[in-house]
Every structure is written in C-alpha cells, then in structure tokens.
Design a protein around this motif. Sequence first.
Motif, PDB file in Angstrom:
ATOM      1  N   THR A  54      -6.592  -1.263  -8.771  1.00 40.34           N
ATOM      2  CA  THR A  54      -5.193  -1.300  -8.348  1.00 40.34           C
ATOM      3  C   THR A  54      -4.272  -1.817  -9.445  1.00 40.34           C
ATOM      4  O   THR A  54      -3.106  -2.087  -9.193  1.00 40.34           O
ATOM      5  CB  THR A  54      -5.030  -2.158  -7.077  1.00 40.34           C
ATOM      6  N   SER A  55      -4.794  -1.936 -10.659  1.00 41.23           N
ATOM      7  CA  SER A  55      -3.969  -2.351 -11.798  1.00 41.23           C
ATOM      8  C   SER A  55      -3.290  -1.130 -12.424  1.00 41.23           C
ATOM      9  O   SER A  55      -3.791  -0.023 -12.349  1.00 41.23           O
ATOM     10  CB  SER A  55      -4.837  -3.028 -12.867  1.00 41.23           C
ATOM     11  N   GLY A  56      -2.169  -1.376 -13.024  1.00 39.72           N
ATOM     12  CA  GLY A  56      -1.486  -0.324 -13.761  1.00 39.72           C
ATOM     13  C   GLY A  56      -0.782   0.689 -12.881  1.00 39.72           C
ATOM     14  O   GLY A  56      -0.659   0.533 -11.665  1.00 39.72           O
ATOM     15  N   GLU A  57      -0.328   1.751 -13.535  1.00 38.49           N
ATOM     16  CA  GLU A  57       0.447   2.793 -12.854  1.00 38.49           C
ATOM     17  C   GLU A  57      -0.370   3.504 -11.774  1.00 38.49           C
ATOM     18  O   GLU A  57       0.138   3.815 -10.701  1.00 38.49           O
ATOM     19  CB  GLU A  57       0.950   3.805 -13.882  1.00 38.49           C
ATOM     20  N   GLY A  58      -1.645   3.748 -12.051  1.00 40.11           N
ATOM     21  CA  GLY A  58      -2.502   4.395 -11.058  1.00 40.11           C
ATOM     22  C   GLY A  58      -2.658   3.544  -9.815  1.00 40.11           C
ATOM     23  O   GLY A  58      -2.617   4.052  -8.693  1.00 40.11           O
ATOM     24  N   GLY A  59      -2.828   2.249 -10.001  1.00 37.34           N
ATOM     25  CA  GLY A  59      -2.948   1.344  -8.867  1.00 37.34           C
ATOM     26  C   GLY A  59      -1.689   1.321  -8.019  1.00 37.34           C
ATOM     27  O   GLY A  59      -1.758   1.294  -6.788  1.00 37.34           O
ATOM     28  N   THR A  60      -0.558   1.356  -8.697  1.00 37.70           N
ATOM     29  CA  THR A  60       0.721   1.412  -7.974  1.00 37.70           C
ATOM     30  C   THR A  60       0.796   2.681  -7.135  1.00 37.70           C
ATOM     31  O   THR A  60       1.248   2.646  -5.982  1.00 37.70           O
ATOM     32  CB  THR A  60       1.895   1.348  -8.963  1.00 37.70           C
ATOM     33  N   MET A  61       0.318   3.790  -7.703  1.00 39.46           N
ATOM     34  CA  MET A  61       0.315   5.053  -6.944  1.00 39.46           C
ATOM     35  C   MET A  61      -0.585   4.955  -5.716  1.00 39.46           C
ATOM     36  O   MET A  61      -0.237   5.458  -4.644  1.00 39.46           O
ATOM     37  CB  MET A  61      -0.141   6.206  -7.833  1.00 39.46           C
ATOM     38  N   ILE A  62      -1.755   4.319  -5.868  1.00 35.24           N
ATOM     39  CA  ILE A  62      -2.672   4.156  -4.738  1.00 35.24           C
ATOM     40  C   ILE A  62      -1.985   3.398  -3.605  1.00 35.24           C
ATOM     41  O   ILE A  62      -1.986   3.844  -2.452  1.00 35.24           O
ATOM     42  CB  ILE A  62      -3.962   3.421  -5.170  1.00 35.24           C
ATOM     43  N   ILE A  63      -1.403   2.264  -3.926  1.00 30.80           N
ATOM     44  CA  ILE A  63      -0.758   1.425  -2.909  1.00 30.80           C
ATOM     45  C   ILE A  63       0.442   2.142  -2.290  1.00 30.80           C
ATOM     46  O   ILE A  63       0.609   2.153  -1.062  1.00 30.80           O
ATOM     47  CB  ILE A  63      -0.321   0.069  -3.504  1.00 30.80           C
ATOM     48  N   ASP A  64       1.263   2.753  -3.120  1.00 34.71           N
ATOM     49  CA  ASP A  64       2.437   3.467  -2.604  1.00 34.71           C
ATOM     50  C   ASP A  64       2.037   4.584  -1.645  1.00 34.71           C
ATOM     51  O   ASP A  64       2.643   4.753  -0.585  1.00 34.71           O
ATOM     52  CB  ASP A  64       3.272   4.046  -3.745  1.00 34.71           C
ATOM     53  N   GLU A  65       1.018   5.344  -2.018  1.00 35.79           N
ATOM     54  CA  GLU A  65       0.590   6.456  -1.160  1.00 35.79           C
ATOM     55  C   GLU A  65      -0.026   5.935   0.134  1.00 35.79           C
ATOM     56  O   GLU A  65       0.238   6.486   1.206  1.00 35.79           O
ATOM     57  CB  GLU A  65      -0.403   7.353  -1.904  1.00 35.79           C
ATOM     58  N   ALA A  66      -0.805   4.865   0.055  1.00 37.43           N
ATOM     59  CA  ALA A  66      -1.384   4.287   1.273  1.00 37.43           C
ATOM     60  C   ALA A  66      -0.274   3.807   2.210  1.00 37.43           C
ATOM     61  O   ALA A  66      -0.336   4.039   3.425  1.00 37.43           O
ATOM     62  CB  ALA A  66      -2.327   3.137   0.915  1.00 37.43           C
ATOM     63  N   GLU A  67       0.738   3.148   1.649  1.00 35.72           N
ATOM     64  CA  GLU A  67       1.866   2.682   2.470  1.00 35.72           C
ATOM     65  C   GLU A  67       2.627   3.855   3.075  1.00 35.72           C
ATOM     66  O   GLU A  67       3.058   3.790   4.234  1.00 35.72           O
ATOM     67  CB  GLU A  67       2.803   1.820   1.638  1.00 35.72           C
ATOM     68  N   THR A  68       2.761   4.933   2.326  1.00 29.74           N
ATOM     69  CA  THR A  68       3.438   6.128   2.834  1.00 29.74           C
ATOM     70  C   THR A  68       2.672   6.716   4.017  1.00 29.74           C
ATOM     71  O   THR A  68       3.262   7.059   5.046  1.00 29.74           O
ATOM     72  CB  THR A  68       3.601   7.177   1.718  1.00 29.74           C
ATOM     73  N   VAL A  69       1.367   6.845   3.877  1.00 25.25           N
ATOM     74  CA  VAL A  69       0.541   7.380   4.962  1.00 25.25           C
ATOM     75  C   VAL A  69       0.652   6.496   6.204  1.00 25.25           C
ATOM     76  O   VAL A  69       0.845   6.991   7.319  1.00 25.25           O
ATOM     77  CB  VAL A  69      -0.931   7.520   4.518  1.00 25.25           C
ATOM     78  N   LEU A  70       0.541   5.196   6.007  1.00 19.24           N
ATOM     79  CA  LEU A  70       0.626   4.281   7.145  1.00 19.24           C
ATOM     80  C   LEU A  70       1.989   4.377   7.832  1.00 19.24           C
ATOM     81  O   LEU A  70       2.067   4.416   9.067  1.00 19.24           O
ATOM     82  CB  LEU A  70       0.351   2.848   6.705  1.00 19.24           C
ATOM     83  N   ALA A  71       3.064   4.412   7.057  1.00 20.69           N
ATOM     84  CA  ALA A  71       4.413   4.472   7.637  1.00 20.69           C
ATOM     85  C   ALA A  71       4.666   5.804   8.338  1.00 20.69           C
ATOM     86  O   ALA A  71       5.255   5.834   9.423  1.00 20.69           O
ATOM     87  CB  ALA A  71       5.456   4.249   6.545  1.00 20.69           C
ATOM     88  N   ARG A  72       4.196   6.886   7.736  1.00 15.61           N
ATOM     89  CA  ARG A  72       4.469   8.219   8.281  1.00 15.61           C
ATOM     90  C   ARG A  72       3.573   8.541   9.476  1.00 15.61           C
ATOM     91  O   ARG A  72       4.051   9.034  10.497  1.00 15.61           O
ATOM     92  CB  ARG A  72       4.276   9.269   7.181  1.00 15.61           C
TER      93      ARG A  72
END
Length: 107
Positions: A54-72
């Motif tokens: 979850t470090s770096g830009e890829g990690g940010t993408m993982i967290i952002d996408e997980a949050e998007t799925v959960l919210a949607r």
Amino acid sequence: MRAKISSDLKEAMKAGDARAAAIYESIGCYFGYSIAHYADYYDIANLLILGRVTSGEGGTMIIDEAETVLAREFPELQIKLVVPDEKTKRHGQAVAAASLPPLAGKG
C-alpha cells in the motif's frame, strides 16, 4: 520470486505503465469486495490497512478503488479504511500484533 514481481510492478508503475496501473486498480476492486464480504461475518467500523504493497502511487490506487467500491456498492457499511504513515506500514506485523487484545485469562 514474489518480491521480484512486486518490485517489477512498482517500477512499472513509476514508469507510467498503464498495465501496472490496471493491476493496482484491480487489486483495489477485489479488496473492496473482500472487505464487504468479511463484513457479512464481522462488525467492521475501522479497518487498519498495513503492508508495503500500500506504499506509493499503486498503494494509493488500491485504497482509493477499495473505498470507491465500498461507497458505490455497499454504502450501508460505512467502513473507514485507516492508512498509517509509511514508517508504520513497514512495521505492519508488529503494529497488528501489538493491537491484539490479550487472550482470556492471560496478561
């Protein structure tokens, strides 16, 4: 072998490879659905996200996408993903172990 793949993926992400970004996005999507599945069995309000993946830009993408799925897909869950700073992530196992409650009758 796994460390080499992870390292190569991180390097590809740094180089702007769209395939690497798609992998991180897919991981985040699966992660979001996995969290929701676990919520079928456990009451989850806050989820501590650890690990170097979850470090770096890829990690940010993982967290952002997980949050998007959960919210949607699962807005009723209201699960907060907690992402510690980089140093704490690198010591993830120790942090997780230290946060566990004591066993019944011990400590």
